[in-house]
Enzyme design. Structure first.
Site, PDB file in Angstrom:
ATOM      1  CD  GLU A  38      -5.035  -3.068  -6.629  1.00 41.02           C
ATOM      2  OE1 GLU A  38      -4.216  -3.964  -6.942  1.00 41.02           O
ATOM      3  OE2 GLU A  38      -5.834  -3.196  -5.686  1.00 41.02           O
ATOM      4  CD  GLU A  82      -9.710  -2.354  -4.367  1.00 38.36           C
ATOM      5  OE1 GLU A  82      -8.579  -2.679  -4.780  1.00 38.36           O
ATOM      6  OE2 GLU A  82      -9.989  -2.253  -3.171  1.00 38.36           O
ATOM      7  CE  LYS A 140      -3.880  -2.239   0.238  1.00 35.15           C
ATOM      8  NZ  LYS A 140      -4.921  -2.145  -0.799  1.00 35.15           N
ATOM      9  CG  ASP A 162     -14.773  -6.823  -4.817  1.00 39.05           C
ATOM     10  OD1 ASP A 162     -13.900  -6.449  -4.015  1.00 39.05           O
ATOM     11  OD2 ASP A 162     -15.829  -7.380  -4.465  1.00 39.05           O
TER      12      ASP A 162
HETATM   13 MG   LIG Z   1      -6.677  -2.390  -4.031  1.00 40.31          MG
END
Ligand SMILES: [Mg+2]
Length: 477
Positions: free
Chosen positions: A296, A323, A242, A346
Site C-alpha cells: 500500500e 487513502e 507498516k 477513504d
Molecule cells: Mg495506509
C-alpha cells in the site's frame, strides 16, 4: 456543468419509513469542533511517514430546528492543523445554513456540486486538500441527516435508491472519457439482480474485515507477534504491517508476522508513501519470500506513472492506493494507467459520499477491487457504509473485497462499529455512524477539554522523527 439532477428529486425525503415531520425541519447552524486524541503517547497509528500521530477530527454538526435532529460527520487529521480543517468547514456555512432539510436531502448531488463549484473556495484546490476534505465533511453530514430523516443507515439508504437516482448523485465532469453516465447506469442495473439476497447476506453475516492493529511501526517485536496471533484467533484472514522505515527492520518484522500467522493468512504491507520508485521496487523484492499480498502506498499517491512501474515490477504482489488520492480524477488516471490492483478509498479524503460513488463506479468499470481505508478516528464507522453499498449495489459478489479495521477509539461514538469473527456487522441505526458521544466531545475538544488541560504543550514541539530523516528507530513498549 455536467452534474445530473436526480431523476426523482424528492426521492430521499419520501422513501418508505421517512419521518416526514422531521423532513420539514430547517438547518439553523453548522457547528465545527476541534477534537483530538493523544494517541501518540502509545505509538498507536505510527508508521514510516507518521511516527507520532494524534488522531483528530474536525467534527461538523448540522443543527436543525427539529428537536434531536442533527447531521454529523468529520474530517480525519492526525493532530496539528486540525484547526485549519475546522476553519475550512466553517467557510462552507453559507451553502447550507438556512436551507430546508427535505430540499437538501432531495438533492445531495446539487449540494456537493454547489460547494465544489464555489469559485472563490475552489481557488484553494481545486478539488484537493483541506477545502475539498471540508466539503466532504459537510456533504457527509448532510447524508447523515438525510439518512436519519429516512430512518435508515446510509448504506441502506443508498441501496434503496434506483440506479437512475445513484447516477444522478454523481458529477461526471472530467470522467466521461473513462466512464459515461450511461455506462454507470449499466453497471448499477447489472447489480440489481441478487441485490435483495446480498442485503440479506450482509445483515446475516456482515462484511469481511482485515486488521492493522498488530502492525504499527512503533510497536515492539513482542507486541507485533502477540497481536498477530491474536488477530488470527479473532477470525481475521488478513493483517497489515507498516513498513518503509528500514528494510532490515521490515524483513525482521515480516518474518515474525509470517511465523505468527502461518502460511494461510494474507499479510499486506503499507509504506505510507515513504519510498521513491526504484527504492520501492527493491524494498518490496526483499519482502517477497514472505509473500506480501498487497503493498500500500509504496510511493506518492500522485505518482501515477511511478505506481504503474512499481506494479509491473512487483507482481504477483499487488499495488494498493487511495487513502490520500485527492479526487476522482486521479483515481480515474490510476485506473487508466493500470497503476493499481486495489483502491483503498477513504470516507473523509474526497468530497464525501457523492465523489466516492463516482470512484466505486470507476473501479467497477475497470474491474479493480475496492478495499477501503479505515482506522483513525471515525473512519471505520463511516467507510463501512460505502463498502457495504459497493457490495450490495455496485460491484456485486466479487471475491477479495476486505475492509480495514483498527481497534482504536470506537468507544467515543454513539453507534460504534461491531466487528466479530473478522467481519463488520451491518450497522442498523439511522445515519452515518459518525456521532461522537457528548462526554467525549467535552473531554477531547482541543484545547479546552479535560484531557488537553492535563497535557499542556503537547503540540508545541515538532516531530522528533521528521519524514525526511533516515530510518526511524523502533520504539518498544
Ligand atoms: Mg495506509
Amino acid at each position: 456543468m455536467t452534474h445530473v439532477q436526480p431523476e426523482v428529486p424528492a426521492a430521499i425525503a419520501t422513501v418508505p419509513g421517512a419521518v416526514t415531520d422531521r423532513a420539514g425541519a430547517r438547518i439553523v447552524a453548522l457547528d465545527c469542533y476541534d477534537v483530538r486524541f493523544p494517541t501518540s503517547l502509545q505509538h498507536d497509528g505510527s508508521d514510516a511517514m507518521n511516527p507520532d500521530p494524534d488522531y483528530s477530527a474536525a467534527y461538523a454538526v448540522l443543527r436543525t430546528d427539529a428537536p434531536g435532529l442533527e447531521g454529523h460527520a468529520l474530517c480525519f487529521t492526525i493532530g496539528r492543523g486540525n484547526e485549519v480543517m475546522v476553519a475550512a468547514i466553517a467557510a462552507l456555512r453559507h451553502h447550507i445554513v438556512g436551507r430546508n432539510v427535505a430540499d437538501v436531502s432531495a438533492d445531495l448531488g446539487g449540494l456537493s456540486a454547489a460547494m465544489i463549484g464555489d469559485s472563490q473556495l475552489r481557488w484553494l484546490g481545486p478539488e484537493k486538500g483541506v477545502m475539498h476534505m471540508a466539503i466532504g465533511a459537510v456533504v457527509n453530514a448532510a447524508w447523515d441527516l438525510a439518512a436519519k430523516v429516512a430512518g435508515k443507515p446510509v448504506w441502506r439508504l443508498l441501496a434503496d435508491l434506483t440506479p437512475e437516482q445513484v447516477v444522478g448523485l454523481v458529477d461526471f465532469r472530467y470522467l466521461d472519457d473513462a466512464l459515461t453516465p450511461a455506462e454507470a447506469l449499466e453497471i448499477l442495473r447489472a447489480a440489481q439482480p441478487g441485490k435483495a439476497a446480498r442485503i440479506a447476506e450482509l445483515e446475516r453475516s456482515g462484511y469481511p474485515a482485515y486488521t492493522t492493529t498488530p502492525g504499527w511501526i512503533g510497536y515492539s517485536d513482542e507486541k507485533l507477534t502477540e497481536l498477530s496471533r491474536q488477530a488470527v484467533a479473532d477470525g481475521f484472514t488478513q493483517i497489515k504491517l507498516k513498513v518503509g522505515a528500514d528494510t532490515a527492520d521490515d524483513v525482521r518484522r515480516m518474518t515474525l508476522a509470517r511465523e505468527a500467522v502461518g502460511p494461510g493468512i494474507r499479510i499486506a504491507v503499507d509504506a505510507n508513501q515513504r519510498w521513491g520508485i526504484a527504492e520501492a521496487t527493491a524494498a518490496i523484492a526483499a519482502l517477497a519470500p514472505w509473500q506480501p499480498y498487497w503493498v500500500e502506498e509504496p510511493t506518492s499517491p500522485d505518482e501515477i506513472l511511478g505506481l504503474a512501474k512499481i506494479r509491473a515490477a512487483i507482481a504477483p504482489a499487488k499495488v494498493a492506493v487511495g487513502e490520500h488520492v485527492a479526487n476522482r480524477v486521479i483515481f480515474k488516471q490510476l485506473l487508466q494507467a493500470q497503476a493499481a490492483d486495489v483502491l483503498t478509498i477513504d470516507a473523509c479524503r474526497v468530497a464525501g459520499v457523492n465523489e466516492n460513488l463516482a470512484i466505486l463506479l470507476l473501479a467497477a468499470k475497470f474491474g479493480v477491487a475496492v478495499c477501503p481505508h479505515a482506522g483513525g478516528v471515525g473512519l471505520c464507522e463511516m467507510v463501512q457504509h460505502l463498502a457495504m453499498f459497493d457490495f450490495v449495489g455496485v460491484s456485486g459478489p466479487r471475491a477479495d473485497r476486505v475492509l480495514e479495521y483498527v481497534d482504536h477509539l470506537h468507544e467515543h461514538f454513539t453507534d460504534p462499529v461491531r466487528v466479530t469473527g473478522g467481519r463488520y456487522l451491518a450497522p442498523s441505526a439511522p445515519g452515518f455512524s459518525a456521532t461522537l458521544r457528548q462526554q467525549s466531545l467535552r473531554d477531547y475538544e482541543f484545547p479546552h477539554g479535560a484531557v488537553w488541560q492535563r497535557l499542556p504543550g503537547h503540540f508545541d514541539n515538532p516531530s522528533k522523527a521528521p519524514v525526511t530523516a533516515a530510518p526511524i528507530v523502533q520504539q518498544g513498549q
